[in-house]
Design a protein around this motif. Sequence first.
Motif, PDB file in Angstrom:
ATOM      1  N   ALA A  51      -2.174  69.750   8.989  1.00  0.00           N
ATOM      2  CA  ALA A  51      -3.677  69.635   9.043  1.00  0.00           C
ATOM      3  C   ALA A  51      -4.305  68.299   9.391  1.00  0.00           C
ATOM      4  CB  ALA A  51      -4.049  70.710   8.047  1.00  0.00           C
ATOM      5  N   SER A  52      -5.566  68.404   8.390  1.00  0.00           N
ATOM      6  CA  SER A  52      -6.240  67.101   8.768  1.00  0.00           C
ATOM      7  C   SER A  52      -5.613  65.881   8.047  1.00  0.00           C
ATOM      8  CB  SER A  52      -7.660  67.291   8.130  1.00  0.00           C
ATOM      9  OG  SER A  52      -7.278  67.518   6.771  1.00  0.00           O
ATOM     10  N   THR A  53      -4.602  66.223   7.030  1.00  0.00           N
ATOM     11  CA  THR A  53      -4.072  65.055   6.424  1.00  0.00           C
ATOM     12  C   THR A  53      -3.125  64.501   7.583  1.00  0.00           C
ATOM     13  OG1 THR A  53      -4.306  65.863   4.336  1.00  0.00           O
ATOM     14  CG2 THR A  53      -2.377  64.254   4.514  1.00  0.00           C
ATOM     15  N   ALA A  54      -2.421  65.173   8.184  1.00  0.00           N
ATOM     16  CA  ALA A  54      -1.333  65.072   9.265  1.00  0.00           C
ATOM     17  C   ALA A  54      -2.088  64.058  10.363  1.00  0.00           C
ATOM     18  CB  ALA A  54      -0.765  66.192   9.915  1.00  0.00           C
ATOM     19  N   ARG A 113       7.687  78.785  12.211  1.00  0.00           N
ATOM     20  CA  ARG A 113       6.852  78.334  13.311  1.00  0.00           C
ATOM     21  C   ARG A 113       5.525  78.845  13.201  1.00  0.00           C
ATOM     22  NH1 ARG A 113       9.919  76.554  17.699  1.00  0.00           N
ATOM     23  NH2 ARG A 113      12.172  76.822  17.322  1.00  0.00           N
ATOM     24  N   GLU A 114       5.121  80.004  12.618  1.00  0.00           N
ATOM     25  CA  GLU A 114       3.678  80.334  12.275  1.00  0.00           C
ATOM     26  C   GLU A 114       2.870  79.162  11.424  1.00  0.00           C
ATOM     27  OE1 GLU A 114       1.900  82.694  13.362  1.00  0.00           O
ATOM     28  OE2 GLU A 114       3.723  83.171  14.850  1.00  0.00           O
ATOM     29  N   ASP A 115       3.618  78.758  10.383  1.00  0.00           N
ATOM     30  CA  ASP A 115       3.202  77.572   9.627  1.00  0.00           C
ATOM     31  C   ASP A 115       2.501  76.537  10.553  1.00  0.00           C
ATOM     32  OD1 ASP A 115       3.447  78.895   7.250  1.00  0.00           O
ATOM     33  OD2 ASP A 115       5.510  78.037   7.161  1.00  0.00           O
ATOM     34  N   VAL A 116       3.421  76.075  11.515  1.00  0.00           N
ATOM     35  CA  VAL A 116       2.868  75.045  12.247  1.00  0.00           C
ATOM     36  C   VAL A 116       2.010  75.307  13.301  1.00  0.00           C
ATOM     37  CG1 VAL A 116       3.831  73.007  13.715  1.00  0.00           C
ATOM     38  CG2 VAL A 116       5.002  74.015  11.776  1.00  0.00           C
ATOM     39  N   LEU A 117       2.101  76.761  13.833  1.00  0.00           N
ATOM     40  CA  LEU A 117       1.018  77.306  14.559  1.00  0.00           C
ATOM     41  C   LEU A 117      -0.443  77.091  14.279  1.00  0.00           C
ATOM     42  CD1 LEU A 117       2.650  80.204  16.533  1.00  0.00           C
ATOM     43  CD2 LEU A 117       1.895  78.078  17.641  1.00  0.00           C
ATOM     44  N   ARG A 118      -0.527  77.400  12.799  1.00  0.00           N
ATOM     45  CA  ARG A 118      -1.753  77.283  12.532  1.00  0.00           C
ATOM     46  C   ARG A 118      -2.136  75.832  12.143  1.00  0.00           C
ATOM     47  NH1 ARG A 118      -2.926  78.635   7.493  1.00  0.00           N
ATOM     48  NH2 ARG A 118      -0.795  78.364   6.782  1.00  0.00           N
ATOM     49  N   ARG A 119      -1.158  74.680  11.561  1.00  0.00           N
ATOM     50  CA  ARG A 119      -1.486  73.624  11.442  1.00  0.00           C
ATOM     51  C   ARG A 119      -0.323  72.496  11.877  1.00  0.00           C
ATOM     52  NH1 ARG A 119      -3.583  73.805   4.835  1.00  0.00           N
ATOM     53  NH2 ARG A 119      -5.740  74.506   5.467  1.00  0.00           N
ATOM     54  N   PHE A 120      -0.533  71.822  12.584  1.00  0.00           N
ATOM     55  CA  PHE A 120       0.644  71.012  13.000  1.00  0.00           C
ATOM     56  C   PHE A 120       1.257  70.245  12.300  1.00  0.00           C
ATOM     57  CE2 PHE A 120      -2.445  67.266  13.302  1.00  0.00           C
ATOM     58  CZ  PHE A 120      -1.421  66.281  13.320  1.00  0.00           C
ATOM     59  N   LEU A 121       2.350  69.719  12.408  1.00  0.00           N
ATOM     60  CA  LEU A 121       3.299  69.076  11.232  1.00  0.00           C
ATOM     61  C   LEU A 121       3.393  67.545  11.703  1.00  0.00           C
ATOM     62  CD1 LEU A 121       5.203  69.072   9.235  1.00  0.00           C
ATOM     63  CD2 LEU A 121       7.090  69.888  10.693  1.00  0.00           C
ATOM     64  N   PHE A 122       3.487  66.565  10.817  1.00  0.00           N
ATOM     65  CA  PHE A 122       3.650  65.309  10.825  1.00  0.00           C
ATOM     66  C   PHE A 122       5.056  64.891  10.029  1.00  0.00           C
ATOM     67  CE2 PHE A 122       2.673  60.445  10.353  1.00  0.00           C
ATOM     68  CZ  PHE A 122       3.348  60.275  11.346  1.00  0.00           C
ATOM     69  N   THR A 175      -9.623  67.011   0.615  1.00  0.00           N
ATOM     70  CA  THR A 175      -8.825  67.574   1.526  1.00  0.00           C
ATOM     71  C   THR A 175      -9.348  69.209   1.916  1.00  0.00           C
ATOM     72  OG1 THR A 175      -6.719  66.425   0.664  1.00  0.00           O
ATOM     73  CG2 THR A 175      -6.324  68.275   1.958  1.00  0.00           C
ATOM     74  N   PRO A 176      -9.787  69.807   0.815  1.00  0.00           N
ATOM     75  CA  PRO A 176     -10.181  71.219   1.325  1.00  0.00           C
ATOM     76  C   PRO A 176     -11.297  71.102   2.314  1.00  0.00           C
ATOM     77  CG  PRO A 176      -9.884  70.948  -1.123  1.00  0.00           C
ATOM     78  CD  PRO A 176      -9.869  69.822  -0.376  1.00  0.00           C
ATOM     79  N   LEU A 177     -12.241  70.070   2.089  1.00  0.00           N
ATOM     80  CA  LEU A 177     -13.283  69.994   3.143  1.00  0.00           C
ATOM     81  C   LEU A 177     -12.879  69.675   4.579  1.00  0.00           C
ATOM     82  CD1 LEU A 177     -16.268  69.702   3.733  1.00  0.00           C
ATOM     83  CD2 LEU A 177     -16.238  67.573   2.921  1.00  0.00           C
ATOM     84  N   ARG A 178     -11.926  68.701   4.626  1.00  0.00           N
ATOM     85  CA  ARG A 178     -11.417  68.197   5.813  1.00  0.00           C
ATOM     86  C   ARG A 178     -10.685  69.442   6.481  1.00  0.00           C
ATOM     87  NH1 ARG A 178      -7.364  65.215   4.954  1.00  0.00           N
ATOM     88  NH2 ARG A 178      -7.355  64.554   2.889  1.00  0.00           N
ATOM     89  N   ASP A 179      -9.725  70.120   5.669  1.00  0.00           N
ATOM     90  CA  ASP A 179      -8.920  71.231   6.371  1.00  0.00           C
ATOM     91  C   ASP A 179      -9.828  72.364   6.635  1.00  0.00           C
ATOM     92  OD1 ASP A 179      -6.879  69.766   6.012  1.00  0.00           O
ATOM     93  OD2 ASP A 179      -5.847  70.769   4.356  1.00  0.00           O
ATOM     94  N   ALA A 180     -10.960  72.730   6.181  1.00  0.00           N
ATOM     95  CA  ALA A 180     -11.844  73.725   6.623  1.00  0.00           C
ATOM     96  C   ALA A 180     -12.386  73.646   7.775  1.00  0.00           C
ATOM     97  CB  ALA A 180     -12.761  73.892   5.789  1.00  0.00           C
ATOM     98  N   VAL A 181     -12.624  72.347   8.307  1.00  0.00           N
ATOM     99  CA  VAL A 181     -12.932  71.826   9.479  1.00  0.00           C
ATOM    100  C   VAL A 181     -11.933  71.963  10.551  1.00  0.00           C
ATOM    101  CG1 VAL A 181     -14.119  70.272  10.955  1.00  0.00           C
ATOM    102  CG2 VAL A 181     -14.658  70.406   8.768  1.00  0.00           C
ATOM    103  N   TYR A 182     -10.821  71.621  10.115  1.00  0.00           N
ATOM    104  CA  TYR A 182      -9.448  71.391  10.861  1.00  0.00           C
ATOM    105  C   TYR A 182      -9.070  73.214  11.168  1.00  0.00           C
ATOM    106  CZ  TYR A 182      -4.722  71.244  12.570  1.00  0.00           C
ATOM    107  OH  TYR A 182      -3.583  71.273  13.124  1.00  0.00           O
TER     108      TYR A 182
END
Length: 220
Positions: free
Chosen positions: A144-147, A125-134, A170-177
């Motif tokens: 994260a941003s890819t999802a 759950r902690e993983d998905v609290l940080r970055r939602f899952l698709f 991806t690192p750039l997108r995820d940094a903003v996310y």
Amino acid sequence: MAVALRRVITSAPTRKNHFSSSSSSTFSHLFSSSSKSIANASAAAEVIPGGGEDIIFTEEEEESSKPVVFPSVLQPRVVVYDGVCHLCHSGVKWVINADKHDKIKFCCLQSRAAEPYLRACGLDREDVLRRFLFVEGPGVYHQASTAALKVASYLPLPYSALSSLLILPTPLRDAVYDYVAENRYKWFGKDDDCIVLQEMEMLERFIDREEIVEKSRRKD
């Protein structure tokens, strides 16, 4: 007889965005089952006695003193998100309004129905609290941003055009996310329960709707 099929998910994947080989084959059967009539998808899942983290999927519910806690058919194109986050809830409402063909389904992270999706993806759950899952389909999931951009790809134009941003690193997108995600409660607030309880008309798009309704009844 309830011995038609047994497959066990015994380990988490070693890298994100792909399931392990055993998980993938299990998901392929389960996802394909979901495209058949509901009458043919009468499988039930049970926790293996003494097995800790393993899950068994069977075609029929076996007699057992243990309660059935996991659904047997894992659906494709499911977003698992932080259901108490106001920003996340606004994003879900936006997708539902844009998704005229009802391609995307949702599940609150705080519900029990989210557990088999987390387990099959090797996440907690902690993983998905940080970055939602698709969970896009058998063998593929994103965070994260890819999802977010993968979800957009299933929407009609002009919204699907957002998926073209996948060409960005991806690192750039995820940094903003990650920056927004870390501050979302402070900026937008949160509730104690899944916010969808306040907008029950959205429930038809949630795979955990029965659980949400039951929570609402208990509160009343």
